[in-house]
Design an enzyme around this catalytic site. Structure first.
Site, PDB file in Angstrom:
ATOM      1  N   HIS A  97       0.796  -1.223   0.000  1.00 45.93           N
ATOM      2  CA  HIS A  97       0.000   0.000   0.000  1.00 45.93           C
ATOM      3  C   HIS A  97       0.830   1.274   0.000  1.00 45.93           C
ATOM      4  O   HIS A  97       0.278   2.374  -0.158  1.00 45.93           O
ATOM      5  CB  HIS A  97      -0.978   0.006   1.182  1.00 45.93           C
ATOM      6  CG  HIS A  97      -2.321   0.554   0.821  1.00 45.93           C
ATOM      7  ND1 HIS A  97      -3.476   0.256   1.519  1.00 45.93           N
ATOM      8  CD2 HIS A  97      -2.718   1.383  -0.178  1.00 45.93           C
ATOM      9  CE1 HIS A  97      -4.509   0.872   0.972  1.00 45.93           C
ATOM     10  NE2 HIS A  97      -4.078   1.569  -0.052  1.00 45.93           N
ATOM     11  N   ASP A 124      -9.838  -0.484   3.769  1.00 50.38           N
ATOM     12  CA  ASP A 124      -8.668  -1.147   4.342  1.00 50.38           C
ATOM     13  C   ASP A 124      -8.995  -1.620   5.749  1.00 50.38           C
ATOM     14  O   ASP A 124      -9.835  -1.020   6.433  1.00 50.38           O
ATOM     15  CB  ASP A 124      -7.509  -0.132   4.393  1.00 50.38           C
ATOM     16  CG  ASP A 124      -6.130  -0.759   4.520  1.00 50.38           C
ATOM     17  OD1 ASP A 124      -6.021  -1.858   5.100  1.00 50.38           O
ATOM     18  OD2 ASP A 124      -5.150  -0.144   4.067  1.00 50.38           O
ATOM     19  N   HIS A 126      -6.658  -1.428   7.884  1.00 48.95           N
ATOM     20  CA  HIS A 126      -5.744  -0.579   8.641  1.00 48.95           C
ATOM     21  C   HIS A 126      -5.882   0.872   8.189  1.00 48.95           C
ATOM     22  O   HIS A 126      -6.201   1.146   7.030  1.00 48.95           O
ATOM     23  CB  HIS A 126      -4.296  -1.033   8.427  1.00 48.95           C
ATOM     24  CG  HIS A 126      -4.089  -2.502   8.615  1.00 48.95           C
ATOM     25  ND1 HIS A 126      -4.296  -3.434   7.596  1.00 48.95           N
ATOM     26  CD2 HIS A 126      -3.704  -3.213   9.709  1.00 48.95           C
ATOM     27  CE1 HIS A 126      -4.045  -4.645   8.059  1.00 48.95           C
ATOM     28  NE2 HIS A 126      -3.687  -4.544   9.332  1.00 48.95           N
ATOM     29  N   ASP A 128      -3.274   3.001   8.210  1.00 53.92           N
ATOM     30  CA  ASP A 128      -1.999   3.371   7.566  1.00 53.92           C
ATOM     31  C   ASP A 128      -1.664   4.836   7.818  1.00 53.92           C
ATOM     32  O   ASP A 128      -1.227   5.565   6.923  1.00 53.92           O
ATOM     33  CB  ASP A 128      -2.052   3.079   6.059  1.00 53.92           C
ATOM     34  CG  ASP A 128      -2.111   1.589   5.758  1.00 53.92           C
ATOM     35  OD1 ASP A 128      -1.857   0.795   6.680  1.00 53.92           O
ATOM     36  OD2 ASP A 128      -2.413   1.226   4.601  1.00 53.92           O
ATOM     37  N   HIS A 141       4.508   0.681   4.342  1.00 55.99           N
ATOM     38  CA  HIS A 141       3.124   0.405   3.923  1.00 55.99           C
ATOM     39  C   HIS A 141       2.125   0.751   5.017  1.00 55.99           C
ATOM     40  O   HIS A 141       0.920   0.816   4.745  1.00 55.99           O
ATOM     41  CB  HIS A 141       2.955  -1.049   3.460  1.00 55.99           C
ATOM     42  CG  HIS A 141       2.849  -2.054   4.557  1.00 55.99           C
ATOM     43  ND1 HIS A 141       2.094  -3.217   4.433  1.00 55.99           N
ATOM     44  CD2 HIS A 141       3.403  -2.112   5.790  1.00 55.99           C
ATOM     45  CE1 HIS A 141       2.194  -3.935   5.543  1.00 55.99           C
ATOM     46  NE2 HIS A 141       2.972  -3.287   6.373  1.00 55.99           N
ATOM     47  N   ASP A 226      -7.490  -1.971  -0.406  1.00 53.31           N
ATOM     48  CA  ASP A 226      -6.567  -2.986   0.097  1.00 53.31           C
ATOM     49  C   ASP A 226      -7.329  -4.291   0.236  1.00 53.31           C
ATOM     50  O   ASP A 226      -8.407  -4.330   0.853  1.00 53.31           O
ATOM     51  CB  ASP A 226      -6.019  -2.534   1.455  1.00 53.31           C
ATOM     52  CG  ASP A 226      -4.906  -3.407   1.991  1.00 53.31           C
ATOM     53  OD1 ASP A 226      -4.992  -4.645   1.854  1.00 53.31           O
ATOM     54  OD2 ASP A 226      -3.950  -2.864   2.566  1.00 53.31           O
ATOM     55  N   ASP A 228      -6.975  -6.646   2.125  1.00 54.14           N
ATOM     56  CA  ASP A 228      -7.216  -7.107   3.491  1.00 54.14           C
ATOM     57  C   ASP A 228      -8.408  -6.408   4.146  1.00 54.14           C
ATOM     58  O   ASP A 228      -8.775  -6.721   5.283  1.00 54.14           O
ATOM     59  CB  ASP A 228      -5.967  -7.011   4.364  1.00 54.14           C
ATOM     60  CG  ASP A 228      -5.526  -5.594   4.718  1.00 54.14           C
ATOM     61  OD1 ASP A 228      -6.359  -4.674   4.706  1.00 54.14           O
ATOM     62  OD2 ASP A 228      -4.328  -5.410   5.024  1.00 54.14           O
ATOM     63  N   GLU A 271      -2.002  -4.955  -2.190  1.00 59.34           N
ATOM     64  CA  GLU A 271      -1.738  -5.967  -1.153  1.00 59.34           C
ATOM     65  C   GLU A 271      -2.239  -7.363  -1.507  1.00 59.34           C
ATOM     66  O   GLU A 271      -2.479  -8.184  -0.618  1.00 59.34           O
ATOM     67  CB  GLU A 271      -2.307  -5.520   0.202  1.00 59.34           C
ATOM     68  CG  GLU A 271      -1.687  -4.243   0.763  1.00 59.34           C
ATOM     69  CD  GLU A 271      -0.300  -4.411   1.372  1.00 59.34           C
ATOM     70  OE1 GLU A 271       0.197  -5.559   1.406  1.00 59.34           O
ATOM     71  OE2 GLU A 271       0.289  -3.389   1.808  1.00 59.34           O
TER      72      GLU A 271
END
Length: 299
Positions: A97, A124, A126, A128, A141, A226, A228, A271
């Site tokens: 990312h 996402d 996360h 980030d 990332h 992302d 995830d 990702e």
């Protein structure tokens, strides 16, 4: 629509190997073909050159791992994207990312000289939003959004020549893993983040409506997706899986609603890690997400 695919095989920003093969996995999952089937003209621009981790020394500069090669690749990605015409929809495929520092910057520069007002929808697990001072790992990332808003190392915050995102122009969806100091930085910045608790309570439709209302003043919308963000049962091929993510249908519904808005001007898919995947499942799911954002419907 004219769709331009650009791969950024970045495997420098994370701690686990394999995401540099993400662009190939997405191409092998027939990304271009799926979009052409929707009537789009698709041009594959190939890949931005990115150094392999084994080919460069793992230097830690200012608390950041692989800072120099990441900065070089993101600068090249920003330049490639910024050069695309206003009638083009850039679909950039990673890679970890950290590539979004280049892609988001490039898309802002496409909107207006010096960087237009771009809205960012960050899908996402996360946020980030770590900085070099707050990151527990030094892996970049986990820091792209902070650098896009001007927090962090000047070699990464300067990719846009002085342009930075306004925190109020960022909405995060699907969040469920946040470091303690990240939480403080997010609150200070005023970034809107919908956690999985919010998804459970409000539902994707309301979150979509609130997101578009919040981002009503921007010139374009960039979706940075992302893999995830989706539950690991849906997308197992990611380096940092977090249980309890978006379901398959929640992901598609969000993309379908954003498509209907007609306001999305660019997208990242990042990702995807085929080394950790099962039969390229994650890449195939993400191709479906891109197709929904670009007009695929059930009826």
């Amino acid at each position: 629509m004219n769709v331009a695919l650009l791969g950024i095989p970045m495997d420098l920003g994370a701690g686990r190997r394999g995401v540099d093969m993400g662009p190939s996995a997405l191409r092998n999952a027939h990304l271009a073909g799926a979009l052409r089937a929707l009537g789009h003209a698709v041009t594959d621009l190939g890949d931005v050159g990115v150094a392999l981790p084994e080919s460069v020394d793992k230097l830690i500069e200012g608390g950041l791992v692989f800072l120099t090669p990441i900065q070089e690749a993101c600068a090249a990605a920003a330049e490639r994207v910024a050069a695309l015409g206003p009638d083009v929809f850039p679909l950039t495929i990673g890679g970890d990312h950290s590539v979004s520092m280049g892609t988001v910057t490039g898309n802002a520069l496409r909107l207006a000289p010096g960087g237009g007002r771009l809205g960012l929808i960050w899908v996402d697990a996360h946020t980030d939003y770590n900085t070099p001072d707050s990151s527990p790992s030094g892996n970049i990332h986990g820091m792209p959004v902070a650098h896009l808003t001007g927090l962090g190392d000047t070699r990464l915050t300067g990719l846009g020549g002085g342009w930075h995102m306004r925190p109020e122009d960022i909405v995060m969806i699907g969040i469920r893993s946040v470091d303690p100091h990240e939480r403080e930085l997010l609150r200070e910045a005023g970034i809107k983040a919908y956690t999985m608790k919010d998804v459970d309570q409000l539902g994707i439709t309301r979150i979509h409506e609130e997101t578009l209302e919040r981002l009503s003043g921007v010139q374009g919308l960039h979706v940075s997706f992302d893999a995830d963000a989706l539950d690991p049962a849906v997308c197992p091929g990611v380096g940092t899986p977090v249980p309890g993510g978006l379901t398959y249908r929640e992901g598609h519904l969000l993309m379908e609603l954003l498509s209907e808005s007609g306001r999305v001007t660019s997208m990242d898919i990042v990702e995807v890690n085929p080394i950790l995947d099962a039969h390229n499942q994650t890449a195939e799911v993400m191709v479906g997400m891109a197709a929904s954002l670009l007009g695929q419907r059930i009826l």
